[in-house]
Design a protein around this motif. Structure first.
Motif, PDB file in Angstrom:
ATOM      1  N   ASP A  27      13.525  -3.281  11.616  1.00  0.00           N
ATOM      2  CA  ASP A  27      12.690  -2.421  12.443  1.00  0.00           C
ATOM      3  C   ASP A  27      13.598  -1.447  13.206  1.00  0.00           C
ATOM      4  N   GLY A  28      13.307  -0.157  13.055  1.00  0.00           N
ATOM      5  CA  GLY A  28      14.108   0.850  13.748  1.00  0.00           C
ATOM      6  C   GLY A  28      14.106   0.640  15.257  1.00  0.00           C
ATOM      7  N   ALA A  29      13.025   0.066  15.776  1.00  0.00           N
ATOM      8  CA  ALA A  29      12.923  -0.149  17.228  1.00  0.00           C
ATOM      9  C   ALA A  29      14.005  -1.106  17.719  1.00  0.00           C
TER      10      ALA A  29
ATOM     11  N   TYR B 293       0.852  -1.201   0.000  1.00  0.00           N
ATOM     12  CA  TYR B 293       0.000   0.000   0.000  1.00  0.00           C
ATOM     13  C   TYR B 293       0.891   1.256   0.000  1.00  0.00           C
ATOM     14  N   TYR B 294       1.869   1.230   0.848  1.00  0.00           N
ATOM     15  CA  TYR B 294       2.759   2.383   0.984  1.00  0.00           C
ATOM     16  C   TYR B 294       3.573   2.606  -0.286  1.00  0.00           C
ATOM     17  N   ASP B 295       3.968   1.507  -0.906  1.00  0.00           N
ATOM     18  CA  ASP B 295       4.756   1.617  -2.155  1.00  0.00           C
ATOM     19  C   ASP B 295       3.902   2.216  -3.270  1.00  0.00           C
TER      20      ASP B 295
ATOM     21  N   TYR C  32      10.383  -2.206  -0.389  1.00  0.00           N
ATOM     22  CA  TYR C  32      10.147  -1.410  -1.608  1.00  0.00           C
ATOM     23  C   TYR C  32      10.932  -0.104  -1.543  1.00  0.00           C
ATOM     24  N   HIS C  33      10.785   0.622  -0.432  1.00  0.00           N
ATOM     25  CA  HIS C  33      11.469   1.910  -0.326  1.00  0.00           C
ATOM     26  C   HIS C  33      12.985   1.728  -0.322  1.00  0.00           C
ATOM     27  N   LEU C  34      13.446   0.709   0.395  1.00  0.00           N
ATOM     28  CA  LEU C  34      14.902   0.505   0.426  1.00  0.00           C
ATOM     29  C   LEU C  34      15.424   0.096  -0.951  1.00  0.00           C
TER      30      LEU C  34
ATOM     31  N   ILE D 126      10.369  12.673  -1.671  1.00  0.00           N
ATOM     32  CA  ILE D 126      10.415  12.863  -0.219  1.00  0.00           C
ATOM     33  C   ILE D 126       9.048  12.412   0.315  1.00  0.00           C
ATOM     34  N   CYS D 127       9.065  11.451   1.220  1.00  0.00           N
ATOM     35  CA  CYS D 127       7.803  10.869   1.682  1.00  0.00           C
ATOM     36  C   CYS D 127       7.304  11.572   2.942  1.00  0.00           C
ATOM     37  N   ASN D 128       7.253  12.881   2.910  1.00  0.00           N
ATOM     38  CA  ASN D 128       6.658  13.666   3.992  1.00  0.00           C
ATOM     39  C   ASN D 128       6.285  15.031   3.414  1.00  0.00           C
TER      40      ASN D 128
ATOM     41  N   ARG E 294       0.812  18.714  -1.943  1.00  0.00           N
ATOM     42  CA  ARG E 294       1.716  17.900  -2.767  1.00  0.00           C
ATOM     43  C   ARG E 294       1.838  16.491  -2.172  1.00  0.00           C
ATOM     44  N   TYR E 295       2.036  16.440  -0.848  1.00  0.00           N
ATOM     45  CA  TYR E 295       2.246  15.138  -0.219  1.00  0.00           C
ATOM     46  C   TYR E 295       1.020  14.224  -0.394  1.00  0.00           C
ATOM     47  N   LEU E 296      -0.172  14.769  -0.183  1.00  0.00           N
ATOM     48  CA  LEU E 296      -1.389  13.957  -0.331  1.00  0.00           C
ATOM     49  C   LEU E 296      -1.759  13.764  -1.795  1.00  0.00           C
TER      50      LEU E 296
ATOM     51  N   ASP F 153      15.371   1.171   7.467  1.00  0.00           N
ATOM     52  CA  ASP F 153      13.946   1.221   7.108  1.00  0.00           C
ATOM     53  C   ASP F 153      13.425  -0.205   7.014  1.00  0.00           C
ATOM     54  N   LEU F 154      12.117  -0.341   7.233  1.00  0.00           N
ATOM     55  CA  LEU F 154      11.523  -1.670   7.246  1.00  0.00           C
ATOM     56  C   LEU F 154      10.866  -2.033   5.917  1.00  0.00           C
ATOM     57  N   SER F 155      10.742  -1.062   5.007  1.00  0.00           N
ATOM     58  CA  SER F 155      10.045  -1.356   3.745  1.00  0.00           C
ATOM     59  C   SER F 155      11.024  -1.852   2.675  1.00  0.00           C
TER      60      SER F 155
ATOM     61  N   ALA G 148      14.082   5.161   9.561  1.00  0.00           N
ATOM     62  CA  ALA G 148      12.963   5.319   8.609  1.00  0.00           C
ATOM     63  C   ALA G 148      13.400   6.200   7.443  1.00  0.00           C
ATOM     64  N   THR G 149      14.488   5.822   6.827  1.00  0.00           N
ATOM     65  CA  THR G 149      15.093   6.633   5.760  1.00  0.00           C
ATOM     66  C   THR G 149      14.259   6.645   4.479  1.00  0.00           C
ATOM     67  N   GLY G 150      13.287   5.744   4.360  1.00  0.00           N
ATOM     68  CA  GLY G 150      12.415   5.731   3.177  1.00  0.00           C
ATOM     69  C   GLY G 150      13.217   5.489   1.912  1.00  0.00           C
ATOM     70  N   LYS G 151      13.069   6.382   0.933  1.00  0.00           N
ATOM     71  CA  LYS G 151      13.797   6.237  -0.330  1.00  0.00           C
ATOM     72  C   LYS G 151      15.189   6.868  -0.255  1.00  0.00           C
TER      73      LYS G 151
ATOM     74  N   LEU H 174      12.432  11.275  10.183  1.00  0.00           N
ATOM     75  CA  LEU H 174      11.430  12.176   9.608  1.00  0.00           C
ATOM     76  C   LEU H 174      10.155  11.396   9.325  1.00  0.00           C
ATOM     77  N   GLY H 175       9.158  11.582  10.168  1.00  0.00           N
ATOM     78  CA  GLY H 175       7.848  11.022   9.852  1.00  0.00           C
ATOM     79  C   GLY H 175       7.656   9.569  10.206  1.00  0.00           C
ATOM     80  N   ALA H 176       8.202   9.124  11.321  1.00  0.00           N
ATOM     81  CA  ALA H 176       7.976   7.730  11.731  1.00  0.00           C
ATOM     82  C   ALA H 176       8.131   7.588  13.246  1.00  0.00           C
TER      83      ALA H 176
HETATM   84  C1  LIG Z   1       6.349   8.875   6.193  1.00  0.00           C
HETATM   85  S1  LIG Z   1       7.602   7.789   5.582  1.00  0.00           S
HETATM   86  C2  LIG Z   1       9.046   8.812   5.773  1.00  0.00           C
HETATM   87  C3  LIG Z   1      10.224   8.336   4.951  1.00  0.00           C
HETATM   88  C4  LIG Z   1      11.417   9.281   4.929  1.00  0.00           C
HETATM   89  N1  LIG Z   1      11.884   9.573   6.276  1.00  0.00           N
HETATM   90  C5  LIG Z   1      11.057  10.555   4.214  1.00  0.00           C
HETATM   91  O1  LIG Z   1      10.727  11.537   4.917  1.00  0.00           O
HETATM   92  O2  LIG Z   1      11.089  10.576   2.976  1.00  0.00           O
HETATM   93  C6  LIG Z   1       7.751   6.606   6.896  1.00  0.00           C
HETATM   94  C7  LIG Z   1       8.834   5.583   6.698  1.00  0.00           C
HETATM   95  O3  LIG Z   1       8.924   4.793   7.874  1.00  0.00           O
HETATM   96  C8  LIG Z   1       9.250   3.470   7.488  1.00  0.00           C
HETATM   97  N2  LIG Z   1       8.915   2.610   8.639  1.00  0.00           N
HETATM   98  C9  LIG Z   1       7.686   2.349   9.140  1.00  0.00           C
HETATM   99  N3  LIG Z   1       7.781   1.581  10.233  1.00  0.00           N
HETATM  100  C10 LIG Z   1       9.102   1.353  10.433  1.00  0.00           C
HETATM  101  C11 LIG Z   1       9.838   0.642  11.411  1.00  0.00           C
HETATM  102  N4  LIG Z   1       9.235  -0.002  12.433  1.00  0.00           N
HETATM  103  N5  LIG Z   1      11.203   0.646  11.336  1.00  0.00           N
HETATM  104  C12 LIG Z   1      11.831   1.289  10.319  1.00  0.00           C
HETATM  105  N6  LIG Z   1      11.180   1.982   9.357  1.00  0.00           N
HETATM  106  C13 LIG Z   1       9.833   2.015   9.414  1.00  0.00           C
HETATM  107  C14 LIG Z   1       8.419   3.271   6.245  1.00  0.00           C
HETATM  108  O4  LIG Z   1       8.882   2.197   5.467  1.00  0.00           O
HETATM  109  C15 LIG Z   1       8.600   4.618   5.548  1.00  0.00           C
HETATM  110  O5  LIG Z   1       9.735   4.598   4.712  1.00  0.00           O
END
Ligand SMILES: C[S@@+](CC[C@H](N)C(=O)[O-])C[C@H]1O[C@@H](n2cnc3c(N)ncnc32)[C@H](O)[C@@H]1O
Length: 248
Positions: free
Chosen positions: A94-96, A6-8, A70-72, A16-18, A194-196, A66-68, A44-47, A112-114
Protein backbone atom coordinates in the motif's frame (compact mmCIF):
# COMPACT_ATOMS: atom_id res chain seq x y z
CA UNK A 1 -15.52 -10.25 -7.30
CA UNK A 2 -12.05 -9.39 -6.08
CA UNK A 3 -11.24 -5.73 -6.70
CA UNK A 4 -7.79 -6.43 -8.21
CA UNK A 5 -9.25 -9.01 -10.59
CA UNK A 6 -11.81 -6.48 -11.84
CA UNK A 7 -9.03 -4.00 -12.47
CA UNK A 8 -6.88 -6.62 -14.19
CA UNK A 9 -9.65 -7.77 -16.53
CA UNK A 10 -10.78 -4.27 -17.48
CA UNK A 11 -7.21 -2.97 -18.00
CA UNK A 12 -5.73 -6.00 -19.77
CA UNK A 13 -5.29 -4.09 -23.06
CA UNK A 14 -3.85 -0.91 -21.49
CA UNK A 15 -0.20 0.01 -21.62
CA UNK A 16 -0.92 3.20 -19.70
CA UNK A 17 -3.72 2.92 -17.15
CA UNK A 18 -4.90 6.53 -17.32
CA UNK A 19 -6.36 8.81 -20.01
CA UNK A 20 -2.96 9.99 -21.33
CA UNK A 21 -1.70 8.99 -24.78
CA UNK A 22 1.71 7.42 -25.36
CA UNK A 23 2.66 10.56 -27.30
CA UNK A 24 1.97 12.78 -24.29
CA UNK A 25 3.74 10.36 -21.96
CA UNK A 26 6.83 10.59 -24.19
CA UNK A 27 6.58 14.40 -24.27
CA UNK A 28 6.46 14.35 -20.47
CA UNK A 29 9.53 12.11 -20.34
CA UNK A 30 11.38 14.41 -22.77
CA UNK A 31 10.67 17.35 -20.47
CA UNK A 32 12.17 15.61 -17.43
CA UNK A 33 15.82 15.87 -18.60
CA UNK A 34 17.10 13.56 -15.84
CA UNK A 35 20.76 12.70 -15.24
CA UNK A 36 21.77 9.01 -15.32
CA UNK A 37 21.37 7.53 -11.84
CA UNK A 38 18.73 10.10 -10.78
CA UNK A 39 16.44 8.67 -8.11
CA UNK A 40 12.79 8.24 -9.07
CA UNK A 41 9.84 7.08 -6.93
CA UNK A 42 6.49 6.25 -8.47
CA UNK A 43 3.54 5.42 -6.25
CA UNK A 44 0.80 3.33 -7.93
CA UNK A 45 3.14 2.48 -10.79
CA UNK A 46 0.59 0.07 -12.33
CA UNK A 47 2.21 -1.83 -15.20
CA UNK A 48 5.32 0.31 -14.81
CA UNK A 49 5.30 1.83 -18.31
CA UNK A 50 6.29 5.32 -17.16
CA UNK A 51 9.19 4.07 -15.01
CA UNK A 52 10.43 1.67 -17.69
CA UNK A 53 10.46 4.47 -20.30
CA UNK A 54 12.34 6.71 -17.84
CA UNK A 55 14.93 3.96 -17.37
CA UNK A 56 15.20 3.40 -21.14
CA UNK A 57 15.75 7.10 -21.84
CA UNK A 58 17.78 8.27 -18.81
CA UNK A 59 19.03 5.14 -17.02
CA UNK A 60 17.52 6.35 -13.76
CA UNK A 61 17.43 4.41 -10.49
CA UNK A 62 13.75 3.74 -9.85
CA UNK A 63 11.33 2.43 -7.23
CA UNK A 64 7.75 1.61 -8.17
CA UNK A 65 5.11 0.82 -5.54
CA UNK A 66 1.71 -0.74 -6.31
CA UNK A 67 -0.82 -2.86 -4.48
CA UNK A 68 -2.07 -4.93 -7.43
CA UNK A 69 -0.31 -8.30 -7.83
CA UNK A 70 -1.65 -8.48 -11.41
CA UNK A 71 -0.28 -5.12 -12.53
CA UNK A 72 3.04 -5.65 -10.80
CA UNK A 73 3.28 -9.09 -12.46
CA UNK A 74 2.85 -7.42 -15.86
CA UNK A 75 5.40 -4.75 -14.89
CA UNK A 76 7.98 -7.37 -13.84
CA UNK A 77 7.59 -9.23 -17.14
CA UNK A 78 8.19 -6.00 -19.07
CA UNK A 79 11.23 -5.14 -16.96
CA UNK A 80 12.79 -8.54 -17.78
CA UNK A 81 12.11 -8.03 -21.50
CA UNK A 82 13.08 -4.37 -21.87
CA UNK A 83 15.46 -3.29 -19.09
CA UNK A 84 16.75 -6.49 -17.45
CA UNK A 85 19.85 -4.78 -15.99
CA UNK A 86 18.06 -1.71 -14.67
CA UNK A 87 18.27 -0.48 -11.10
CA UNK A 88 14.49 -0.76 -10.83
CA UNK A 89 12.73 -2.11 -7.76
CA UNK A 90 9.03 -3.00 -7.82
CA UNK A 91 7.39 -3.23 -4.40
CA UNK A 92 3.95 -4.73 -3.76
CA UNK A 93 2.45 -2.75 -0.90
CA UNK A 94 0.00 0.00 0.00
CA UNK A 95 1.46 3.34 -1.06
CA UNK A 96 0.03 4.86 2.13
CA UNK A 97 2.48 2.75 4.16
CA UNK A 98 5.54 3.19 1.96
CA UNK A 99 8.35 5.07 3.70
CA UNK A 100 11.63 5.26 1.77
CA UNK A 101 14.90 4.61 3.65
CA UNK A 102 15.98 8.17 2.99
CA UNK A 103 13.03 10.53 2.64
CA UNK A 104 13.63 13.84 0.89
CA UNK A 105 16.08 12.09 -1.43
CA UNK A 106 14.30 11.62 -4.78
CA UNK A 107 14.98 13.73 -7.87
CA UNK A 108 11.52 12.88 -9.21
CA UNK A 109 8.43 11.59 -7.41
CA UNK A 110 5.17 10.70 -9.14
CA UNK A 111 1.67 9.36 -8.71
CA UNK A 112 -0.53 9.14 -11.78
CA UNK A 113 -4.16 8.39 -11.10
CA UNK A 114 -4.27 7.14 -7.52
CA UNK A 115 -4.57 10.20 -5.26
CA UNK A 116 -7.16 8.40 -3.09
CA UNK A 117 -4.17 6.70 -1.44
CA UNK A 118 -3.37 10.00 0.31
CA UNK A 119 -6.97 11.26 0.60
CA UNK A 120 -6.83 13.41 -2.52
CA UNK A 121 -4.67 15.71 -4.60
CA UNK A 122 -3.35 17.85 -1.75
CA UNK A 123 -2.41 14.86 0.42
CA UNK A 124 -0.68 13.25 -2.55
CA UNK A 125 1.38 16.37 -3.24
CA UNK A 126 2.31 16.62 0.45
CA UNK A 127 3.43 12.98 0.54
CA UNK A 128 5.47 13.33 -2.64
CA UNK A 129 7.01 16.63 -1.47
CA UNK A 130 8.20 14.96 1.72
CA UNK A 131 10.16 12.49 -0.41
CA UNK A 132 11.53 14.90 -3.01
CA UNK A 133 14.84 16.77 -2.93
CA UNK A 134 14.88 20.53 -2.96
CA UNK A 135 14.58 21.59 -6.66
CA UNK A 136 13.32 18.10 -7.52
CA UNK A 137 10.33 17.34 -9.74
CA UNK A 138 6.85 16.17 -8.69
CA UNK A 139 4.48 14.74 -11.29
CA UNK A 140 0.85 13.89 -10.55
CA UNK A 141 -2.09 12.84 -12.71
CA UNK A 142 -5.45 13.97 -11.40
CA UNK A 143 -9.05 14.32 -12.61
CA UNK A 144 -10.74 17.72 -12.53
CA UNK A 145 -14.25 19.06 -13.12
CA UNK A 146 -14.81 20.84 -16.42
CA UNK A 147 -18.31 21.57 -15.12
CA UNK A 148 -20.54 20.21 -12.36
CA UNK A 149 -22.65 17.22 -13.44
CA UNK A 150 -26.34 17.22 -12.44
CA UNK A 151 -27.52 15.58 -9.24
CA UNK A 152 -28.71 12.45 -11.13
CA UNK A 153 -25.03 11.74 -11.69
CA UNK A 154 -24.11 12.04 -8.02
CA UNK A 155 -27.13 9.88 -7.08
CA UNK A 156 -25.65 7.03 -9.11
CA UNK A 157 -21.89 7.56 -8.88
CA UNK A 158 -19.57 6.90 -5.97
CA UNK A 159 -17.71 10.09 -6.92
CA UNK A 160 -18.63 13.21 -4.92
CA UNK A 161 -18.28 16.74 -6.24
CA UNK A 162 -15.77 17.35 -3.43
CA UNK A 163 -13.64 14.43 -4.65
CA UNK A 164 -12.02 16.67 -7.28
CA UNK A 165 -11.21 20.30 -7.92
CA UNK A 166 -11.10 22.25 -11.18
CA UNK A 167 -8.03 22.31 -13.45
CA UNK A 168 -6.95 25.67 -12.06
CA UNK A 169 -7.84 24.42 -8.58
CA UNK A 170 -5.44 21.49 -8.98
CA UNK A 171 -2.70 23.95 -9.91
CA UNK A 172 -3.53 26.28 -7.01
CA UNK A 173 -3.46 23.42 -4.49
CA UNK A 174 0.15 22.75 -5.56
CA UNK A 175 1.13 26.39 -5.60
CA UNK A 176 -0.39 26.95 -2.14
CA UNK A 177 1.95 24.21 -0.90
CA UNK A 178 4.88 26.19 -2.33
CA UNK A 179 5.32 24.20 -5.55
CA UNK A 180 6.08 25.84 -8.86
CA UNK A 181 3.98 24.64 -11.82
CA UNK A 182 6.12 23.89 -14.89
CA UNK A 183 3.68 22.22 -17.29
CA UNK A 184 0.29 20.54 -17.67
CA UNK A 185 -0.75 17.79 -20.08
CA UNK A 186 -4.54 17.95 -20.41
CA UNK A 187 -6.18 14.92 -22.01
CA UNK A 188 -8.65 15.33 -24.86
CA UNK A 189 -11.85 13.33 -25.54
CA UNK A 190 -9.97 10.91 -27.85
CA UNK A 191 -7.63 10.01 -25.01
CA UNK A 192 -10.54 9.56 -22.61
CA UNK A 193 -12.36 7.41 -25.19
CA UNK A 194 -9.26 5.24 -25.53
CA UNK A 195 -8.99 4.83 -21.76
CA UNK A 196 -12.65 3.83 -21.33
CA UNK A 197 -13.12 2.06 -24.68
CA UNK A 198 -10.20 -0.28 -24.03
CA UNK A 199 -11.91 -1.32 -20.78
CA UNK A 200 -15.10 -2.29 -22.65
CA UNK A 201 -13.06 -4.04 -25.35
CA UNK A 202 -10.91 -5.98 -22.86
CA UNK A 203 -13.96 -7.03 -20.85
CA UNK A 204 -15.75 -8.30 -23.94
CA UNK A 205 -12.65 -10.32 -24.84
CA UNK A 206 -12.53 -11.79 -21.34
CA UNK A 207 -16.23 -12.73 -21.40
CA UNK A 208 -15.85 -14.39 -24.82
CA UNK A 209 -12.87 -16.46 -23.67
CA UNK A 210 -14.04 -17.23 -20.10
CA UNK A 211 -17.81 -17.70 -20.47
CA UNK A 212 -18.05 -19.93 -17.39
CA UNK A 213 -16.42 -17.52 -14.93
CA UNK A 214 -19.01 -17.03 -12.14
CA UNK A 215 -17.78 -13.44 -11.68
CA UNK A 216 -19.06 -12.39 -15.11
CA UNK A 217 -22.51 -11.05 -14.02
CA UNK A 218 -20.89 -8.84 -11.36
CA UNK A 219 -18.13 -7.80 -13.75
CA UNK A 220 -20.65 -6.70 -16.39
CA UNK A 221 -22.93 -4.92 -13.91
CA UNK A 222 -20.04 -2.81 -12.65
CA UNK A 223 -18.60 -2.18 -16.11
CA UNK A 224 -21.98 -1.21 -17.60
CA UNK A 225 -22.65 1.22 -14.77
CA UNK A 226 -19.27 2.88 -15.34
CA UNK A 227 -19.91 2.94 -19.11
CA UNK A 228 -23.28 4.64 -18.55
CA UNK A 229 -21.83 7.25 -16.18
CA UNK A 230 -19.07 8.02 -18.67
CA UNK A 231 -21.24 8.23 -21.79
CA UNK A 232 -24.05 10.15 -20.10
CA UNK A 233 -22.12 12.69 -18.02
CA UNK A 234 -18.40 12.22 -17.42
CA UNK A 235 -17.37 12.54 -21.06
CA UNK A 236 -18.49 16.19 -20.99
CA UNK A 237 -17.82 17.13 -17.38
CA UNK A 238 -14.70 15.32 -16.20
CA UNK A 239 -11.18 16.22 -17.27
CA UNK A 240 -7.78 14.71 -16.58
CA UNK A 241 -4.35 16.29 -16.51
CA UNK A 242 -0.79 15.49 -15.61
CA UNK A 243 0.75 18.32 -13.57
CA UNK A 244 4.51 18.86 -13.47
CA UNK A 245 5.71 20.81 -10.43
CA UNK A 246 9.13 21.76 -9.11
CA UNK A 247 9.80 21.76 -5.39
CA UNK A 248 11.30 25.14 -4.55
C1 LIG B 1 -5.52 4.36 -12.55
S1 LIG B 1 -4.27 3.15 -12.21
C2 LIG B 1 -2.81 4.06 -12.63
C3 LIG B 1 -1.60 3.18 -12.86
C4 LIG B 1 -0.37 3.89 -13.41
N1 LIG B 1 0.02 5.00 -12.55
C5 LIG B 1 -0.64 4.38 -14.80
O1 LIG B 1 -0.97 5.58 -14.94
O2 LIG B 1 -0.53 3.58 -15.75
C6 LIG B 1 -4.25 3.12 -10.43
C7 LIG B 1 -3.20 2.23 -9.84
O3 LIG B 1 -3.21 2.41 -8.43
C8 LIG B 1 -2.91 1.16 -7.83
N2 LIG B 1 -3.35 1.26 -6.42
C9 LIG B 1 -4.61 1.38 -5.96
N3 LIG B 1 -4.61 1.52 -4.63
C10 LIG B 1 -3.31 1.49 -4.24
C11 LIG B 1 -2.67 1.60 -2.98
N4 LIG B 1 -3.35 1.78 -1.84
N5 LIG B 1 -1.30 1.57 -2.95
C12 LIG B 1 -0.59 1.40 -4.09
N6 LIG B 1 -1.15 1.28 -5.31
C13 LIG B 1 -2.50 1.33 -5.39
C14 LIG B 1 -3.67 0.18 -8.69
O4 LIG B 1 -3.20 -1.13 -8.54
C15 LIG B 1 -3.40 0.74 -10.09
O5 LIG B 1 -2.21 0.19 -10.62
Amino acid sequence: MEFWKYYDVTHKEHLICNPTSEKKLDMLIDLMKLEPGSKVLEIATGKGEFLIRLVEKYNVSAIGVDLSPYHLGDAKTKVKERVPNADLQLIEMDGADYKPDSPDSFDLTCCLGASWIYNGHEGTLEYLMSNTKSKGLIVVGEPFWISKPPKEYFNLSEVKYESYSTHFGNVQIGENLGLNLLYTFVSNPDEWDRYLGLQWYATDKYVQTNPDDPDIPELLTKLNKEKYLYLTWERDTLGWAIYVFRKT
